[in-house]
Each structure stands twice: as C-alpha cells, then as structure tokens.
Design a protein around this motif. Structure first.
Motif, PDB file in Angstrom:
ATOM      1  N   GLU A  43      47.260  59.427  72.893  1.00  0.00           N
ATOM      2  CA  GLU A  43      46.213  59.943  72.009  1.00  0.00           C
ATOM      3  C   GLU A  43      45.355  60.905  72.814  1.00  0.00           C
ATOM      4  OE1 GLU A  43      44.185  57.380  69.256  1.00  0.00           O
ATOM      5  OE2 GLU A  43      45.608  55.760  69.684  1.00  0.00           O
ATOM      6  N   TYR A  44      44.967  62.001  72.176  1.00  0.00           N
ATOM      7  CA  TYR A  44      44.209  63.040  72.861  1.00  0.00           C
ATOM      8  C   TYR A  44      42.802  63.164  72.284  1.00  0.00           C
ATOM      9  CZ  TYR A  44      48.887  64.654  74.217  1.00  0.00           C
ATOM     10  OH  TYR A  44      50.162  64.742  74.694  1.00  0.00           O
ATOM     11  N   THR A  45      41.916  63.687  73.114  1.00  0.00           N
ATOM     12  CA  THR A  45      40.608  64.127  72.649  1.00  0.00           C
ATOM     13  C   THR A  45      40.594  65.640  72.801  1.00  0.00           C
ATOM     14  OG1 THR A  45      39.556  64.003  74.816  1.00  0.00           O
ATOM     15  CG2 THR A  45      39.506  61.996  73.461  1.00  0.00           C
ATOM     16  N   ASP A  46      39.570  66.305  72.309  1.00  0.00           N
ATOM     17  CA  ASP A  46      39.490  67.752  72.466  1.00  0.00           C
ATOM     18  C   ASP A  46      39.411  68.163  73.931  1.00  0.00           C
ATOM     19  OD1 ASP A  46      39.688  68.292  69.788  1.00  0.00           O
ATOM     20  OD2 ASP A  46      37.523  68.376  69.461  1.00  0.00           O
ATOM     21  N   ASN A  47      38.979  67.245  74.793  1.00  0.00           N
ATOM     22  CA  ASN A  47      38.830  67.560  76.212  1.00  0.00           C
ATOM     23  C   ASN A  47      40.129  67.451  76.988  1.00  0.00           C
ATOM     24  OD1 ASN A  47      36.101  67.863  75.732  1.00  0.00           O
ATOM     25  ND2 ASN A  47      35.631  65.746  76.256  1.00  0.00           N
ATOM     26  N   ASN A  48      41.122  66.690  76.496  1.00  0.00           N
ATOM     27  CA  ASN A  48      42.337  66.482  77.286  1.00  0.00           C
ATOM     28  C   ASN A  48      43.618  66.888  76.546  1.00  0.00           C
ATOM     29  OD1 ASN A  48      42.700  64.367  75.485  1.00  0.00           O
ATOM     30  ND2 ASN A  48      43.249  62.879  77.056  1.00  0.00           N
ATOM     31  N   LEU A  49      43.565  67.903  75.689  1.00  0.00           N
ATOM     32  CA  LEU A  49      44.756  68.366  74.992  1.00  0.00           C
ATOM     33  C   LEU A  49      45.722  69.030  75.965  1.00  0.00           C
ATOM     34  CD1 LEU A  49      43.326  69.939  71.704  1.00  0.00           C
ATOM     35  CD2 LEU A  49      44.512  67.765  71.970  1.00  0.00           C
ATOM     36  N   GLU A  50      47.027  68.871  75.702  1.00  0.00           N
ATOM     37  CA  GLU A  50      48.036  69.528  76.529  1.00  0.00           C
ATOM     38  C   GLU A  50      48.126  71.005  76.140  1.00  0.00           C
ATOM     39  OE1 GLU A  50      51.652  67.340  76.044  1.00  0.00           O
ATOM     40  OE2 GLU A  50      51.028  65.798  77.459  1.00  0.00           O
ATOM     41  N   ALA A  51      48.859  71.765  76.923  1.00  0.00           N
ATOM     42  CA  ALA A  51      48.936  73.215  76.739  1.00  0.00           C
ATOM     43  C   ALA A  51      49.471  73.618  75.365  1.00  0.00           C
ATOM     44  CB  ALA A  51      49.807  73.820  77.834  1.00  0.00           C
ATOM     45  N   PHE A  52      50.450  72.902  74.830  1.00  0.00           N
ATOM     46  CA  PHE A  52      51.055  73.287  73.556  1.00  0.00           C
ATOM     47  C   PHE A  52      50.545  72.464  72.382  1.00  0.00           C
ATOM     48  CE2 PHE A  52      54.203  74.615  76.738  1.00  0.00           C
ATOM     49  CZ  PHE A  52      54.210  75.970  76.439  1.00  0.00           C
ATOM     50  N   HIS A  53      49.424  71.802  72.536  1.00  0.00           N
ATOM     51  CA  HIS A  53      48.848  70.978  71.462  1.00  0.00           C
ATOM     52  C   HIS A  53      47.540  71.614  70.995  1.00  0.00           C
ATOM     53  CE1 HIS A  53      48.820  66.827  69.620  1.00  0.00           C
ATOM     54  NE2 HIS A  53      47.727  67.410  69.131  1.00  0.00           N
ATOM     55  N   LEU A  54      47.567  72.245  69.831  1.00  0.00           N
ATOM     56  CA  LEU A  54      46.360  72.871  69.280  1.00  0.00           C
ATOM     57  C   LEU A  54      45.456  71.826  68.655  1.00  0.00           C
ATOM     58  CD1 LEU A  54      47.978  75.925  67.460  1.00  0.00           C
ATOM     59  CD2 LEU A  54      46.835  75.905  69.673  1.00  0.00           C
ATOM     60  N   SER A  55      44.155  72.023  68.768  1.00  0.00           N
ATOM     61  CA  SER A  55      43.230  71.107  68.117  1.00  0.00           C
ATOM     62  C   SER A  55      43.141  71.440  66.627  1.00  0.00           C
ATOM     63  CB  SER A  55      41.842  71.184  68.763  1.00  0.00           C
ATOM     64  OG  SER A  55      41.311  72.477  68.606  1.00  0.00           O
ATOM     65  N   TYR A  56      42.784  70.455  65.824  1.00  0.00           N
ATOM     66  CA  TYR A  56      42.678  70.624  64.372  1.00  0.00           C
ATOM     67  C   TYR A  56      41.569  71.607  64.045  1.00  0.00           C
ATOM     68  CZ  TYR A  56      41.971  69.472  59.459  1.00  0.00           C
ATOM     69  OH  TYR A  56      41.843  69.530  58.099  1.00  0.00           O
ATOM     70  N   ASN A  57      41.857  72.551  63.143  1.00  0.00           N
ATOM     71  CA  ASN A  57      40.826  73.509  62.753  1.00  0.00           C
ATOM     72  C   ASN A  57      40.741  73.653  61.232  1.00  0.00           C
ATOM     73  OD1 ASN A  57      43.159  74.905  62.292  1.00  0.00           O
ATOM     74  ND2 ASN A  57      42.644  76.687  63.506  1.00  0.00           N
ATOM     75  N   GLY A  58      41.152  72.628  60.506  1.00  0.00           N
ATOM     76  CA  GLY A  58      41.087  72.644  59.050  1.00  0.00           C
ATOM     77  C   GLY A  58      39.720  72.209  58.545  1.00  0.00           C
ATOM     78  N   PRO A  59      39.587  72.061  57.229  1.00  0.00           N
ATOM     79  CA  PRO A  59      38.293  71.689  56.649  1.00  0.00           C
ATOM     80  C   PRO A  59      37.914  70.239  56.954  1.00  0.00           C
ATOM     81  CG  PRO A  59      39.982  71.676  54.960  1.00  0.00           C
ATOM     82  CD  PRO A  59      40.628  72.223  56.206  1.00  0.00           C
TER      83      PRO A  59
END
Length: 83
Positions: free
Chosen positions: A39-55
């Motif tokens: 499980e990731y947080t916004d601080n530890n995302l991997e290089a090819f894992h985009l953070s959610y940017n939906g509504p």
C-alpha cells in the motif's frame, strides 16, 4: 453543496441524490492472485504509479441511478433553470 442539481438522464429529479465521497487507496496487487502486496501513500509512490487525480465527490441520481461527477448535475441545472 450549495448549487442546485438536475439529473441529465431522467431530466426531472432535482431533489433526491446520493453523494458519494471518494477515498482512493494506492496499492500494488499480485498479478496472479490479486492480493495486495503493498500500500502506498502520496509520499512513497513508485516511479510508474500515478497518484489519484479524480473528483473527491460523485453524485448518484436516486431516481434513475445515474452516477456522474458533481459538475455534470450542476451544469445541467444551470442550463435548465426551474420555471
């Protein structure tokens, strides 16, 4: 929510809606089993894992069941004012 809504599908519902709060969770799944490996947080995302940017919020019409972004219901109400 301070704007009126109107369902763009049934075109009559202006008062009955379900508000859906979206709480995304970033995970890495095992491709074979589907088990969560990490499980990731916004601080530890991997290089090819985009953070959610939906509504943050979706709206469901409680008459016909349509689920859309909140802006869809607001804009449809703006373009079809109550007479």
């Amino acid at each position: 929510m301070s704007n009126p809504y109107l369902c763009p599908n049934c075109k009559t519902n202006r008062s009955r809606f379900n508000l859906i709060q979206q709480l995304p969770s970033s995970v890495k799944l095992d491709p074979g089993t589907g088990i969560i490996m990490e499980e990731y947080t916004d601080n530890n995302l991997e290089a090819f894992h985009l953070s959610y940017n939906g509504p943050d919020k979706k709206v469901q019409c409680a008459s016909c069941g349509l689920i859309e972004d909140e802006t869809t219901f607001v804009k449809f109400a703006e373009h079809n004012p109550r007479e």
